[in-house]
Design a protein around this motif. Structure first.
Motif, PDB file in Angstrom:
ATOM      1  N   HIS A 127      -5.268   3.308   1.601  1.00  0.00           N
ATOM      2  CA  HIS A 127      -5.591   1.917   0.158  1.00  0.00           C
ATOM      3  C   HIS A 127      -5.983   2.027  -0.933  1.00  0.00           C
ATOM      4  N   VAL A 128      -4.640   2.927  -1.830  1.00  0.00           N
ATOM      5  CA  VAL A 128      -5.220   2.765  -3.320  1.00  0.00           C
ATOM      6  C   VAL A 128      -3.979   1.573  -3.513  1.00  0.00           C
ATOM      7  N   PRO A 129      -4.680   1.260  -5.137  1.00  0.00           N
ATOM      8  CA  PRO A 129      -3.539   0.478  -5.870  1.00  0.00           C
ATOM      9  C   PRO A 129      -2.625   2.110  -6.560  1.00  0.00           C
ATOM     10  N   HIS A 130      -1.661   2.079  -6.537  1.00  0.00           N
ATOM     11  CA  HIS A 130      -0.994   3.785  -7.442  1.00  0.00           C
ATOM     12  C   HIS A 130      -1.235   3.119  -9.103  1.00  0.00           C
TER      13      HIS A 130
ATOM     14  N   PRO B 144      10.088  -1.263   6.346  1.00  0.00           N
ATOM     15  CA  PRO B 144      10.140  -1.611   4.833  1.00  0.00           C
ATOM     16  C   PRO B 144       9.248  -1.979   4.237  1.00  0.00           C
ATOM     17  N   HIS B 145       7.956  -1.824   4.040  1.00  0.00           N
ATOM     18  CA  HIS B 145       7.187  -2.351   2.888  1.00  0.00           C
ATOM     19  C   HIS B 145       6.753  -4.127   3.467  1.00  0.00           C
ATOM     20  N   ILE B 146       6.124  -3.761   5.068  1.00  0.00           N
ATOM     21  CA  ILE B 146       6.323  -5.047   5.703  1.00  0.00           C
ATOM     22  C   ILE B 146       4.744  -5.473   5.707  1.00  0.00           C
ATOM     23  N   GLY B 147       4.044  -4.696   5.129  1.00  0.00           N
ATOM     24  CA  GLY B 147       2.478  -5.351   5.084  1.00  0.00           C
ATOM     25  C   GLY B 147       1.953  -6.765   5.749  1.00  0.00           C
ATOM     26  N   ALA B 148       2.579  -6.897   4.374  1.00  0.00           N
ATOM     27  CA  ALA B 148       2.381  -8.584   4.419  1.00  0.00           C
ATOM     28  C   ALA B 148       2.731  -9.490   4.806  1.00  0.00           C
TER      29      ALA B 148
ATOM     30  N   SER C 254      -3.481  -8.680   7.330  1.00  0.00           N
ATOM     31  CA  SER C 254      -1.793  -8.215   8.022  1.00  0.00           C
ATOM     32  C   SER C 254      -1.909  -6.685   7.739  1.00  0.00           C
ATOM     33  N   VAL C 255      -2.465  -6.597   6.780  1.00  0.00           N
ATOM     34  CA  VAL C 255      -1.972  -4.806   6.643  1.00  0.00           C
ATOM     35  C   VAL C 255      -2.598  -3.951   7.398  1.00  0.00           C
ATOM     36  N   ALA C 256      -4.109  -4.384   7.229  1.00  0.00           N
ATOM     37  CA  ALA C 256      -5.555  -3.761   7.921  1.00  0.00           C
ATOM     38  C   ALA C 256      -4.912  -3.707   9.444  1.00  0.00           C
TER      39      ALA C 256
ATOM     40  N   TYR D 155     -13.297   7.266   1.082  1.00  0.00           N
ATOM     41  CA  TYR D 155     -13.742   7.812  -0.446  1.00  0.00           C
ATOM     42  C   TYR D 155     -13.476   6.396  -1.690  1.00  0.00           C
ATOM     43  N   ASP D 156     -14.016   6.573  -2.315  1.00  0.00           N
ATOM     44  CA  ASP D 156     -13.947   5.293  -3.338  1.00  0.00           C
ATOM     45  C   ASP D 156     -15.096   6.027  -4.503  1.00  0.00           C
ATOM     46  N   PRO D 157     -14.210   5.869  -5.843  1.00  0.00           N
ATOM     47  CA  PRO D 157     -15.854   5.957  -6.238  1.00  0.00           C
ATOM     48  C   PRO D 157     -15.854   5.223  -7.276  1.00  0.00           C
ATOM     49  N   TYR D 158     -15.464   4.194  -6.828  1.00  0.00           N
ATOM     50  CA  TYR D 158     -15.983   3.008  -7.692  1.00  0.00           C
ATOM     51  C   TYR D 158     -16.879   1.920  -6.316  1.00  0.00           C
TER      52      TYR D 158
ATOM     53  N   GLY E 102     -11.592  -1.244  -0.467  1.00  0.00           N
ATOM     54  CA  GLY E 102     -11.924  -2.167  -0.631  1.00  0.00           C
ATOM     55  C   GLY E 102     -11.367  -3.488   0.382  1.00  0.00           C
ATOM     56  N   ARG E 103     -11.017  -4.048  -0.395  1.00  0.00           N
ATOM     57  CA  ARG E 103     -10.891  -5.671   0.696  1.00  0.00           C
ATOM     58  C   ARG E 103     -10.181  -4.464   2.136  1.00  0.00           C
ATOM     59  N   ILE E 104      -8.420  -4.362   1.835  1.00  0.00           N
ATOM     60  CA  ILE E 104      -8.102  -3.564   2.824  1.00  0.00           C
ATOM     61  C   ILE E 104      -8.602  -2.351   3.772  1.00  0.00           C
ATOM     62  N   GLY E 105      -9.282  -1.599   3.219  1.00  0.00           N
ATOM     63  CA  GLY E 105      -9.766  -0.415   3.067  1.00  0.00           C
ATOM     64  C   GLY E 105     -10.450  -1.122   4.183  1.00  0.00           C
TER      65      GLY E 105
ATOM     66  N   LEU F  70       4.878   5.696   7.573  1.00  0.00           N
ATOM     67  CA  LEU F  70       4.380   5.139   6.715  1.00  0.00           C
ATOM     68  C   LEU F  70       5.093   3.144   6.298  1.00  0.00           C
ATOM     69  N   ASP F  71       4.808   2.567   5.563  1.00  0.00           N
ATOM     70  CA  ASP F  71       5.012   1.030   4.962  1.00  0.00           C
ATOM     71  C   ASP F  71       5.389   1.206   3.810  1.00  0.00           C
ATOM     72  N   VAL F  72       5.474   2.070   3.253  1.00  0.00           N
ATOM     73  CA  VAL F  72       5.705   2.176   1.207  1.00  0.00           C
ATOM     74  C   VAL F  72       5.679   3.369   0.957  1.00  0.00           C
TER      75      VAL F  72
ATOM     76  N   ASN G 140       0.376   5.512   4.884  1.00  0.00           N
ATOM     77  CA  ASN G 140      -0.083   5.076   3.750  1.00  0.00           C
ATOM     78  C   ASN G 140       0.516   3.671   4.216  1.00  0.00           C
ATOM     79  N   CYS G 141      -0.646   2.338   4.178  1.00  0.00           N
ATOM     80  CA  CYS G 141      -0.032   1.454   3.530  1.00  0.00           C
ATOM     81  C   CYS G 141      -0.591   0.720   2.956  1.00  0.00           C
ATOM     82  N   GLY G 142      -0.375   1.514   1.981  1.00  0.00           N
ATOM     83  CA  GLY G 142      -0.617   1.319  -0.110  1.00  0.00           C
ATOM     84  C   GLY G 142       0.190   1.208  -0.812  1.00  0.00           C
ATOM     85  N   ARG G 143       0.331   2.090  -1.652  1.00  0.00           N
ATOM     86  CA  ARG G 143       1.180   1.874  -2.455  1.00  0.00           C
ATOM     87  C   ARG G 143       2.038   3.117  -2.145  1.00  0.00           C
ATOM     88  N   GLY G 144       3.252   3.273  -2.414  1.00  0.00           N
ATOM     89  CA  GLY G 144       4.199   4.329  -3.082  1.00  0.00           C
ATOM     90  C   GLY G 144       3.871   5.181  -3.977  1.00  0.00           C
TER      91      GLY G 144
HETATM   92  P1  NAD Z   1      -8.642  -3.590  -3.765  1.00  0.00           P
HETATM   93  O1  NAD Z   1      -8.706  -3.655  -5.323  1.00  0.00           O
HETATM   94  O2  NAD Z   1      -9.388  -4.472  -2.695  1.00  0.00           O
HETATM   95  O3  NAD Z   1      -8.346  -1.978  -3.321  1.00  0.00           O
HETATM   96  C1  NAD Z   1      -8.566  -0.787  -3.840  1.00  0.00           C
HETATM   97  C2  NAD Z   1      -9.576   0.062  -3.896  1.00  0.00           C
HETATM   98  O4  NAD Z   1      -9.066   1.269  -3.960  1.00  0.00           O
HETATM   99  C3  NAD Z   1     -11.005  -0.279  -4.666  1.00  0.00           C
HETATM  100  O5  NAD Z   1     -12.062  -0.433  -3.993  1.00  0.00           O
HETATM  101  C4  NAD Z   1     -10.559   0.864  -5.860  1.00  0.00           C
HETATM  102  O6  NAD Z   1     -12.285   1.026  -5.780  1.00  0.00           O
HETATM  103  C5  NAD Z   1     -10.710   2.294  -4.894  1.00  0.00           C
HETATM  104  N1  NAD Z   1      -9.458   3.204  -5.823  1.00  0.00           N
HETATM  105  C6  NAD Z   1      -9.199   3.173  -7.234  1.00  0.00           C
HETATM  106  N2  NAD Z   1      -8.888   4.272  -7.489  1.00  0.00           N
HETATM  107  C7  NAD Z   1      -9.682   5.355  -7.323  1.00  0.00           C
HETATM  108  C8  NAD Z   1      -9.337   6.668  -6.296  1.00  0.00           C
HETATM  109  N3  NAD Z   1      -8.613   6.824  -7.568  1.00  0.00           N
HETATM  110  N4  NAD Z   1      -9.524   6.863  -5.125  1.00  0.00           N
HETATM  111  C9  NAD Z   1      -9.970   6.030  -4.420  1.00  0.00           C
HETATM  112  N5  NAD Z   1     -10.235   5.069  -4.756  1.00  0.00           N
HETATM  113  C10 NAD Z   1      -9.645   4.727  -5.456  1.00  0.00           C
HETATM  114  O7  NAD Z   1      -7.094  -3.755  -3.391  1.00  0.00           O
HETATM  115  P2  NAD Z   1      -6.495  -4.122  -1.963  1.00  0.00           P
HETATM  116  O8  NAD Z   1      -6.129  -5.723  -1.709  1.00  0.00           O
HETATM  117  O9  NAD Z   1      -7.818  -2.563  -0.556  1.00  0.00           O
HETATM  118  O10 NAD Z   1      -5.205  -3.208  -1.934  1.00  0.00           O
HETATM  119  C11 NAD Z   1      -4.667  -2.071  -1.448  1.00  0.00           C
HETATM  120  C12 NAD Z   1      -3.631  -1.510  -1.317  1.00  0.00           C
HETATM  121  O11 NAD Z   1      -2.549  -1.745  -0.653  1.00  0.00           O
HETATM  122  C13 NAD Z   1      -3.103  -1.457  -2.769  1.00  0.00           C
HETATM  123  O12 NAD Z   1      -2.589  -1.309  -3.131  1.00  0.00           O
HETATM  124  C14 NAD Z   1      -2.056  -2.800  -2.474  1.00  0.00           C
HETATM  125  O13 NAD Z   1      -0.972  -2.921  -3.606  1.00  0.00           O
HETATM  126  C15 NAD Z   1      -2.425  -2.268  -1.120  1.00  0.00           C
HETATM  127  N6  NAD Z   1      -1.052  -3.669  -0.326  1.00  0.00           N
HETATM  128  C16 NAD Z   1       0.393  -3.037   0.192  1.00  0.00           C
HETATM  129  C17 NAD Z   1       0.750  -4.163   1.622  1.00  0.00           C
HETATM  130  C18 NAD Z   1       2.226  -3.606   2.071  1.00  0.00           C
HETATM  131  O14 NAD Z   1       2.998  -4.749   2.193  1.00  0.00           O
HETATM  132  N7  NAD Z   1       2.205  -2.521   2.480  1.00  0.00           N
HETATM  133  C19 NAD Z   1       0.214  -5.138   0.857  1.00  0.00           C
HETATM  134  C20 NAD Z   1      -0.632  -6.213   0.498  1.00  0.00           C
HETATM  135  C21 NAD Z   1      -1.531  -4.409  -0.275  1.00  0.00           C
END
Ligand code: NAD
Length: 302
Positions: free
Chosen positions: A198-201, A275-279, A99-101, A169-172, A149-152, A251-253, A225-229
């Motif tokens: 698409h990174v966590p905060h 308003p943060h409706i990604g999910a 849904s976020v993707a 870009y994802d160093p992990y 990650g999953r969403i990216g 911006l969703d977040v 930005n549909c990740g995190r504020g």
């Molecule tokens: P995920 O953990 O599968 O992927 C996150 C990726 O970020 C990982 O691959 C990790 O290696 C990478 N990462 C971590 N630190 C990093 C850095 N410094 N630089 C680059 N990459 C880095 O998570 P996900 O399920 O793909 O979710 C991604 C984001 O989307 C999360 O923040 C999650 O909270 C957010 N999200 C938002 C909504 C919404 O409603 N908008 C809904 C669900 C998730």
């Protein structure tokens, strides 16, 4: 097992848990005070993002063995403290990824053709054909993903199918799917027509997109930005839109989702948002429910 549902949860999930013999109480608008008063009666709780599970509540939860967070982020739970008390903390990390993707892809197209702005113009009774005939295609453009990650990954697949070139870009992460090039952030920034976070905060990702990053980007770049504020410096974004460097942002977040809610940015015509409706889809909610029920049933049976 006695389980309390503290936030709205799919009725099918509640039915499945009851069918499996779990004693389920549903109080999905419970106040923090009411929850503190009854928490000692429960072995498990289900929360989404509304209910906060902080140290004082955990101290009163003398019988609690399991906290299930329907959704991804665990920011509303004192996870380490709960675990130190022997309470398992689980979430449903994959349920809303698609849904976020899809929202992200929606924003790619909405930015390319200014769909929210042109709709507002039509609703105001205008016919601004010339003003809104300056769109662009996303096919052939470069999408830079920060976080693979999953969403990216899902965004990358969908964007590739739409004819975009995808950099990430994802160093992990060491391996990417076909059609996606992993590279350092400072190499991604100058190449991307669209940048999507698409990174966590975390302390490491705080303001990962900042004034310096904007200086390295292409003129006319668009940001999603549909990740995190907090991963995107909103002041730097504002200044770069006003200064003409950034052509649009979706911006969703937001850094502050309680009070300010991105209002300064949203006052700019180039900024669209939600308003943060990604999910917030029927499918994601159903999948969250299925996952919540599966976790509870497995836990009760163990
Ligand atoms: P995920 O953990 O599968 O992927 C996150 C990726 O970020 C990982 O691959 C990790 O290696 C990478 N990462 C971590 N630190 C990093 C850095 N410094 N630089 C680059 N990459 C880095 O998570 P996900 O399920 O793909 O979710 C991604 C984001 O989307 C999360 O923040 C999650 O909270 C957010 N999200 C938002 C909504 C919404 O409603 N908008 C809904 C669900 C998730």
């Amino acid at each position: 097992m006695r389980l309390l549902v503290c936030d709205p949860t799919a009725p099918s999930a509640i039915a499945a848990m009851r069918e499996a013999g779990i004693e389920v109480d549903v109080r999905d608008d419970i106040s923090p005070e009411e929850l503190e008063a009854v928490i000692a009666d429960y072995d498990a709780i289900v929360v989404r993002s509304r209910t906060k599970v902080r140290q004082p509540l955990i101290d009163k939860a003398v019988n609690l063995k399991l906290i299930i967070r329907g959704g991804v982020g665990l920011d509303n739970i004192d996870v380490e403290y709960a675990r130190s008390k022997g309470i398992a903390v689980r979430n449903t990390p994959t349920a809303s990824s698609n849904s976020v993707a899809e929202l992200t892809v929606g924003y790619l197209l909405a930015l390319a053709r200014q769909l929210p702005q042109v709709t507002a113009s039509m609703k105001a009774g205008k016919w601004e054909k010339k003003a809104f005939s300056k769109g662009s295609e996303i096919a052939g453009k470069t999408l830079g993903l920060i976080g693979y990650g999953r969403i990216g990954r899902l965004v990358a697949r969908k964007a590739t199918a739409l004819g975009m070139r995808v950099l990430a870009y994802d160093p992990y992460v060491t391996e990417a799917e076909e059609g996606v090039t992993l590279l350092p952030l400072d190499e991604l920034l100058p190449q991307a027509d669209y940048i999507s976070l698409h990174v966590p905060h975390t302390p490491e990702t705080h303001y990962i997109v900042n004034a310096d990053s904007f200086a390295r980007m292409k003129d006319g770049v668009r940001i999603i930005n549909c990740g995190r504020g907090g991963t995107l410096d909103e002041t730097a974004l504002y200044e770069n839109i006003v200064g003409g460097k950034v052509a649009g942002a979706a911006l969703d977040v937001f850094e502050d989702e309680k009070k300010d809610r991105g209002q300064r940015l949203l006052s700019l015509p180039q900024v669209i948002g939600s308003p943060h409706i990604g999910a917030g889809t029927v499918e994601a909610k159903a999948r969250v429910g299925e996952e919540v029920a599966r976790i509870a049933i497995e836990f009760a049976a163990a």
